[in-house]
Design a protein around this motif. Structure first.
Motif, PDB file in Angstrom:
ATOM      1  N   LYS A  52     -26.837  54.942  39.333  1.00  0.00           N
ATOM      2  CA  LYS A  52     -26.773  53.960  37.970  1.00  0.00           C
ATOM      3  C   LYS A  52     -25.444  53.914  38.021  1.00  0.00           C
ATOM      4  N   LEU A  53     -24.500  53.389  37.050  1.00  0.00           N
ATOM      5  CA  LEU A  53     -23.545  53.215  37.125  1.00  0.00           C
ATOM      6  C   LEU A  53     -22.767  52.803  35.678  1.00  0.00           C
ATOM      7  N   THR A  54     -21.666  53.432  35.227  1.00  0.00           N
ATOM      8  CA  THR A  54     -21.090  53.578  34.210  1.00  0.00           C
ATOM      9  C   THR A  54     -20.184  53.238  33.881  1.00  0.00           C
ATOM     10  N   ASN A  55     -19.156  53.049  33.129  1.00  0.00           N
ATOM     11  CA  ASN A  55     -18.149  52.572  32.431  1.00  0.00           C
ATOM     12  C   ASN A  55     -16.854  53.713  33.153  1.00  0.00           C
ATOM     13  N   THR A  56     -16.886  55.215  33.028  1.00  0.00           N
ATOM     14  CA  THR A  56     -16.045  56.672  32.609  1.00  0.00           C
ATOM     15  C   THR A  56     -17.159  57.121  33.446  1.00  0.00           C
ATOM     16  N   GLY A  57     -16.518  57.774  34.411  1.00  0.00           N
ATOM     17  CA  GLY A  57     -16.758  59.752  35.372  1.00  0.00           C
ATOM     18  C   GLY A  57     -17.297  60.040  33.576  1.00  0.00           C
ATOM     19  N   PHE A  58     -16.540  60.528  32.307  1.00  0.00           N
ATOM     20  CA  PHE A  58     -17.039  61.043  31.565  1.00  0.00           C
ATOM     21  C   PHE A  58     -18.128  60.645  31.272  1.00  0.00           C
ATOM     22  N   ALA A  59     -18.997  59.515  30.602  1.00  0.00           N
ATOM     23  CA  ALA A  59     -19.781  58.659  30.387  1.00  0.00           C
ATOM     24  C   ALA A  59     -20.662  59.109  31.412  1.00  0.00           C
ATOM     25  N   SER A 172     -12.303  56.189  38.898  1.00  0.00           N
ATOM     26  CA  SER A 172     -10.403  56.035  37.875  1.00  0.00           C
ATOM     27  C   SER A 172      -9.883  56.328  38.798  1.00  0.00           C
ATOM     28  N   PRO A 173      -8.776  55.748  38.557  1.00  0.00           N
ATOM     29  CA  PRO A 173      -7.474  55.417  39.236  1.00  0.00           C
ATOM     30  C   PRO A 173      -7.085  56.599  40.138  1.00  0.00           C
ATOM     31  N   THR A 174      -6.807  57.937  39.548  1.00  0.00           N
ATOM     32  CA  THR A 174      -6.938  59.185  40.742  1.00  0.00           C
ATOM     33  C   THR A 174      -7.751  59.553  41.672  1.00  0.00           C
ATOM     34  N   LYS A 175      -8.647  58.764  42.054  1.00  0.00           N
ATOM     35  CA  LYS A 175     -10.089  58.998  42.727  1.00  0.00           C
ATOM     36  C   LYS A 175     -10.080  58.546  43.953  1.00  0.00           C
ATOM     37  N   LEU A 176     -10.277  58.974  45.132  1.00  0.00           N
ATOM     38  CA  LEU A 176     -10.344  58.190  46.252  1.00  0.00           C
ATOM     39  C   LEU A 176     -10.594  56.544  46.037  1.00  0.00           C
ATOM     40  N   PHE A 177     -11.479  55.844  45.344  1.00  0.00           N
ATOM     41  CA  PHE A 177     -11.561  55.089  45.180  1.00  0.00           C
ATOM     42  C   PHE A 177     -11.461  54.442  43.240  1.00  0.00           C
ATOM     43  N   THR A 178     -11.679  52.968  43.677  1.00  0.00           N
ATOM     44  CA  THR A 178     -11.676  52.919  41.792  1.00  0.00           C
ATOM     45  C   THR A 178     -12.170  51.600  41.567  1.00  0.00           C
ATOM     46  N   MET A 179     -12.608  51.128  40.827  1.00  0.00           N
ATOM     47  CA  MET A 179     -13.395  50.393  39.846  1.00  0.00           C
ATOM     48  C   MET A 179     -12.877  50.069  38.859  1.00  0.00           C
ATOM     49  N   GLY A 180     -10.979  50.184  38.291  1.00  0.00           N
ATOM     50  CA  GLY A 180     -10.628  50.285  37.479  1.00  0.00           C
ATOM     51  C   GLY A 180     -10.414  51.587  37.001  1.00  0.00           C
ATOM     52  N   TYR A 181     -11.721  51.355  36.549  1.00  0.00           N
ATOM     53  CA  TYR A 181     -12.378  53.081  35.764  1.00  0.00           C
ATOM     54  C   TYR A 181     -13.775  52.692  35.770  1.00  0.00           C
ATOM     55  N   GLY A 183     -17.358  55.187  37.041  1.00  0.00           N
ATOM     56  CA  GLY A 183     -18.917  56.552  37.207  1.00  0.00           C
ATOM     57  C   GLY A 183     -19.773  56.124  37.856  1.00  0.00           C
ATOM     58  N   GLY A 184     -20.686  57.737  38.324  1.00  0.00           N
ATOM     59  CA  GLY A 184     -21.544  56.800  38.232  1.00  0.00           C
ATOM     60  C   GLY A 184     -22.167  58.133  38.584  1.00  0.00           C
ATOM     61  N   ILE A 185     -23.827  58.187  38.445  1.00  0.00           N
ATOM     62  CA  ILE A 185     -24.800  59.144  39.038  1.00  0.00           C
ATOM     63  C   ILE A 185     -26.142  58.786  39.582  1.00  0.00           C
ATOM     64  N   VAL A 186     -26.367  59.816  40.284  1.00  0.00           N
ATOM     65  CA  VAL A 186     -27.583  59.846  41.414  1.00  0.00           C
ATOM     66  C   VAL A 186     -28.119  60.988  41.332  1.00  0.00           C
ATOM     67  N   HIS A 218     -23.184  53.264  25.443  1.00  0.00           N
ATOM     68  CA  HIS A 218     -23.181  52.563  25.397  1.00  0.00           C
ATOM     69  C   HIS A 218     -22.312  52.249  26.519  1.00  0.00           C
ATOM     70  N   SER A 219     -22.240  51.808  27.946  1.00  0.00           N
ATOM     71  CA  SER A 219     -21.299  52.025  29.028  1.00  0.00           C
ATOM     72  C   SER A 219     -21.127  50.784  29.950  1.00  0.00           C
ATOM     73  N   PRO A 220     -21.035  49.992  29.765  1.00  0.00           N
ATOM     74  CA  PRO A 220     -21.653  48.767  30.616  1.00  0.00           C
ATOM     75  C   PRO A 220     -20.197  48.371  31.414  1.00  0.00           C
ATOM     76  N   VAL A 221     -20.319  48.439  32.798  1.00  0.00           N
ATOM     77  CA  VAL A 221     -20.071  47.973  34.062  1.00  0.00           C
ATOM     78  C   VAL A 221     -19.211  46.746  34.159  1.00  0.00           C
ATOM     79  N   SER A 222     -18.157  45.837  34.467  1.00  0.00           N
ATOM     80  CA  SER A 222     -18.376  44.121  34.885  1.00  0.00           C
ATOM     81  C   SER A 222     -18.104  43.774  36.213  1.00  0.00           C
ATOM     82  N   ASP A 223     -18.530  42.251  36.402  1.00  0.00           N
ATOM     83  CA  ASP A 223     -19.043  42.083  37.868  1.00  0.00           C
ATOM     84  C   ASP A 223     -17.787  42.890  38.513  1.00  0.00           C
TER      85      ASP A 223
END
Length: 344
Positions: A52-59, A172-181, A183-186, A218-223
């Motif tokens: 599942k994806l979230t809008n931040t690593g914190f979430a 997030s922007p400081t990590k290996l990859f970014t979505m802008g901001y 996060g994810g859970i596996v 509430h942590s939606p991610v955009s297209d």
């Protein structure tokens, strides 16, 4: 100051930008279909687990804790060497984390210290951040009856141990990859995934009848965020290959110094013989080079927590972190190394 070189830089290229632009041009920012595709790609990348994806690593960490039914009666252990957001994510659920020391051999959470601080009531949960791209063996924690949440924000790789209950990550922007901001859970466990699907439902409507899970995040991610992530997952080996090339150049320029040996090249981090990392990092920043000492990230100091943190104190001013990202060139490495040699 002849050059300005940042310590980190968002991990994306023109392909990721074009992917995001293409998604934006559709005019549909809801993330429904692209999010499903990105989650499928991430699950496949991680070896067939649920994601599942979230809008931040914190979430993402919040969601993992909720999926694991963590509450104020439980014992959540985290290392003193980790990002403060880990501490705050635990606190956001009304739980005070138990901060423990790291190992003598590596700046990763100490199994011995964790076992010593286990509780006889409630669940014992351990969050294991794989700091600096290093890899900690999680099996001993699992065998010691901990519920294991692995944090691979700094060691994003497709290898997930069977002894991990939930894995979280940050884009997030400081990590290996970014979505802008982002996060994810596996997880490999279907029951955790089912719970995540309920309280991460972006509309909070599809599962509104699920009364047994009243908590919602509430942590939606955009297209366009998801499109960027997909393009970077496809370039994973390419990105790591370039970073490893930079590591080899650092080694050559600095004479193969004592350094952390990460599985994933997140940063280039020297291990100094003396307590001088903070002083050297300040001097390097004055020269336009983004550099940091480990000592600024110790949770027990930030939050004034008493206890035995001897190993973390030893590591705190001996690890000097140098830039390592896709925007660096081999010439940049030569320049950085030349400046670093003046202080060693």
């Amino acid at each position: 100051m002849s050059q300005i070189i940042s310590h980190s830089y968002p991990g994306f290229n023109d392909i990721a930008i074009e992917s995001a632009i293409s998604a934006i041009r559709t005019g549909d920012f809801s993330g429904r279909q692209t999010m499903k595709l990105a989650e499928s790609k991430l699950a496949s990348f991680m070896g067939g687990a649920y994601s599942k994806l979230t809008n931040t690593g914190f979430a993402a960490l919040q969601a993992a804790l909720v999926a694991a039914n963590v509450n104020c009666n439980d014992n959540v252990l985290i290392p003193t060497v980790t990002c403060p957001s880990v501490y705050h994510a635990v606190r956001s659920l009304g739980v005070t984390p138990i901060v423990v020391d790291v190992e003598k051999e590596t700046p990763l959470i100490s199994l011995e210290q964790a076992i010593r601080k286990k509780s006889t009531s409630g669940k014992n949960v351990v969050i294991i951040p794989q700091m600096f791209g290093l890899t900690q063996n999680v099996k001993p924690f699992f065998e010691s009856d901990f519920l294991v949440i692995e944090d691979i924000a700094q060691r994003f790789s497709p290898t997930i141990s069977q002894h991990v209950d939930l894995t979280v990550m940050s884009f997030s922007p400081t990590k290996l990859f970014t979505m802008g901001y982002g996060g994810g859970i596996v997880t490999r466990q279907e029951d955790y995934y089912a719970r995540l699907s309920v309280f991460l439902d972006p509309d909070h409507s599809d599962h509104s009848y699920e009364r047994e899970v009243p908590f919602r995040i509430h942590s939606p991610v955009s297209d366009y965020q998801c499109a960027m992530l997909i393009s970077q997952l496809e370039r994973y080996q390419e990105i790591l290959s370039y970073r490893n090339k930079l590591v080899e150049k650092y080694d050559q320029e600095l004479g193969y110094p004592a350094r952390l040996q990460p599985e994933v090249p997140f940063r280039y981090q020297l291990i100094l013989e003396h307590h001088s990392a903070k002083k050297i990092s300040e001097s390097l920043r004055e020269s336009g080079i983004g550099a940091w000492a480990l000592g600024s990230h110790l949770l027990h100091q930030l939050f004034e927590i008493e206890g035995d943190f001897e190993n973390a104190e030893w590591w705190s001013n001996r690890v000097l972190s140098l830039p390592l990202h896709e925007k660096l060139t081999l010439d940049n490495i030569c320049y950085i190394s030349d400046v670093v040699r003046r202080y060693r």
